[in-house]
Design an enzyme around this catalytic site. Structure first.
Site, short mmCIF file in Angstrom:
data_model
loop_
_atom_site.label_atom_id
_atom_site.label_comp_id
_atom_site.label_asym_id
_atom_site.label_seq_id
_atom_site.Cartn_x
_atom_site.Cartn_y
_atom_site.Cartn_z
N ASP A 140 -6.39 -117.08 -22.82
CA ASP A 140 -8.02 -117.07 -22.67
C ASP A 140 -8.14 -116.86 -24.12
O ASP A 140 -8.21 -115.67 -24.69
CB ASP A 140 -8.38 -115.86 -22.19
CG ASP A 140 -9.87 -115.80 -21.87
OD1 ASP A 140 -10.49 -116.44 -22.23
OD2 ASP A 140 -10.18 -114.66 -20.93
N VAL A 141 -8.63 -117.95 -24.78
CA VAL A 141 -8.88 -117.96 -26.29
C VAL A 141 -10.59 -118.59 -26.42
O VAL A 141 -10.90 -118.26 -27.50
CB VAL A 141 -7.86 -119.03 -26.94
CG1 VAL A 141 -6.65 -118.43 -27.03
CG2 VAL A 141 -7.81 -120.37 -26.31
N LYS A 142 -11.15 -119.21 -25.38
CA LYS A 142 -12.30 -119.66 -25.54
C LYS A 142 -12.59 -120.16 -27.00
O LYS A 142 -13.81 -119.99 -27.42
CB LYS A 142 -13.35 -118.51 -25.33
CG LYS A 142 -13.10 -117.65 -24.27
CD LYS A 142 -14.21 -116.68 -24.00
CE LYS A 142 -14.09 -115.97 -22.70
NZ LYS A 142 -13.16 -115.18 -22.45
N ARG A 143 -11.84 -121.19 -27.36
CA ARG A 143 -11.97 -122.14 -28.63
C ARG A 143 -13.17 -123.12 -28.45
O ARG A 143 -13.05 -123.72 -27.46
CB ARG A 143 -10.62 -122.65 -29.01
CG ARG A 143 -9.52 -121.65 -29.31
CD ARG A 143 -10.03 -120.58 -30.49
NE ARG A 143 -8.89 -119.92 -31.01
CZ ARG A 143 -8.98 -118.45 -30.98
NH1 ARG A 143 -9.96 -117.81 -30.57
NH2 ARG A 143 -7.78 -117.91 -31.18
N THR B 52 -8.98 -121.46 -22.27
CA THR B 52 -10.54 -121.47 -21.97
C THR B 52 -10.96 -122.21 -23.16
O THR B 52 -10.36 -122.02 -24.35
CB THR B 52 -10.98 -120.24 -21.66
OG1 THR B 52 -10.41 -119.23 -22.82
CG2 THR B 52 -10.53 -119.68 -20.10
#
Length: 282
Positions: A99-102, A129
């Site tokens: 879960d890094v949401k880059r 993510t």
């Protein structure tokens, strides 16, 4: 022609969910959880917390989702622990969704893709993510690399936090909501994939029924919000309807609060997993 490194992500996720049940558990070393486990905020405690979760869960649940930020705050020592979490969870048979949401553009997005999806990257996960709010097209480097290496991406569409609604429910130039545009864009990427594509979306289990149409997605739906954020297993059917078989419910603190005993963590995960499996059978 070079043989693929592994099966496509959609097939791999389908197989592990069939074998282990539909559940994703987050590994979120939040300070409050460390305190509840009688641990301090140090790299050694971080490792103890995270590896206890891996020991308890990586052989049991389909997907583990470490939250990168809680490791990054410890600097290089935290990143070293995150590498260990990814490696040992995968060795135990779980898929790892980092879960890094880059989200970025051009060469920067390519660098993010290389950091998390390239075959030789120390932090290579099974999926990550990503944020589409610089345009869905800006995610092309990550989407392309994931396809090449048998990995996946989960694109933020309709998140479980209330602050997201103003942006995500606003009207896109297509005439649909921004969130629906993202779901439809992922559907175009997944077109004709079997059993489903490698591009999933993030849609909170707390959203209102009917907010989004997932009927064409042909990809997984990561559904955060179980437990601490108020959603229950029973609300999943109300929110996702006929798309429920592609939903991967995710919970973090509601499982992790049962630590630090591995058996208690395992039992808590089994309870939620079995509730979701029963819902699908019904």
């Amino acid at each position: 022609m070079t043989a693929p490194l592994r099966a496509p992500f959609g097939q791999r996720l389908t197989d592990v969910v069939r074998a282990r049940g539909p559940l994703c558990v987050g590994i979120d070393p939040h300070p409050s959880l460390l305190l509840a486990w009688d641990l301090d905020e140090s790299p050694a405690s971080l490792e103890r917390f995270a590896m206890t979760a891996v020991e308890a869960l990586a052989g049991e649940v389909a997907v583990l989702k470490p939250q990168s930020a809680f490791f990054e705050v410890y600097g290089s020592a935290g990143i070293a622990v995150l590498e260990k979490v990814i490696r040992e969870a995968q060795q135990a048979g779980a898929l790892v969704l980092l879960d890094v949401k880059r989200g970025d553009i051009g060469s920067t997005m390519t660098a993010y893709a290389m950091a998390y999806l390239d075959e030789h990257a120390p932090l290579a996960a099974d999926a990550i993510t990503v944020s589409p709010y610089l345009g869905y097209g800006s995610l092309a480097p990550a989407i392309g690399m994931a396809e090449q290496t048998g990995r996946g991406v989960f694109v933020l569409a309709r998140t479980s936090n209330p602050e997201g609604a103003g942006l995500q429910q606003s009207i896109h130039g297509s005439g649909d909501s921004v969130a629906q545009y993202i779901v439809d864009s992922a559907a175009e990427t997944n077109l004709d994939a079997t059993p489903m594509g490698h591009v999933g979306v993030v849609a909170g289990a707390t959203i209102r029924p009917g907010d989004l149409d997932f009927s064409r997605l042909n990809g997984p739906i990561l559904a955060p919000g179980l437990g601490a954020q108020g959603a229950t297993v029973r609300t999943l059917r109300e929110v996702f309807g006929e798309s429920l078989p592609n939903v991967l419910p995710t919970t973090s603190r509601d499982i992790l609060r049962h630590g630090p005993t591995p058996d208690a963590l395992r039992a808590a995960a089994h309870r939620v997993r079995d509730e979701v499996a029963e819902l699908l059978r019904d």
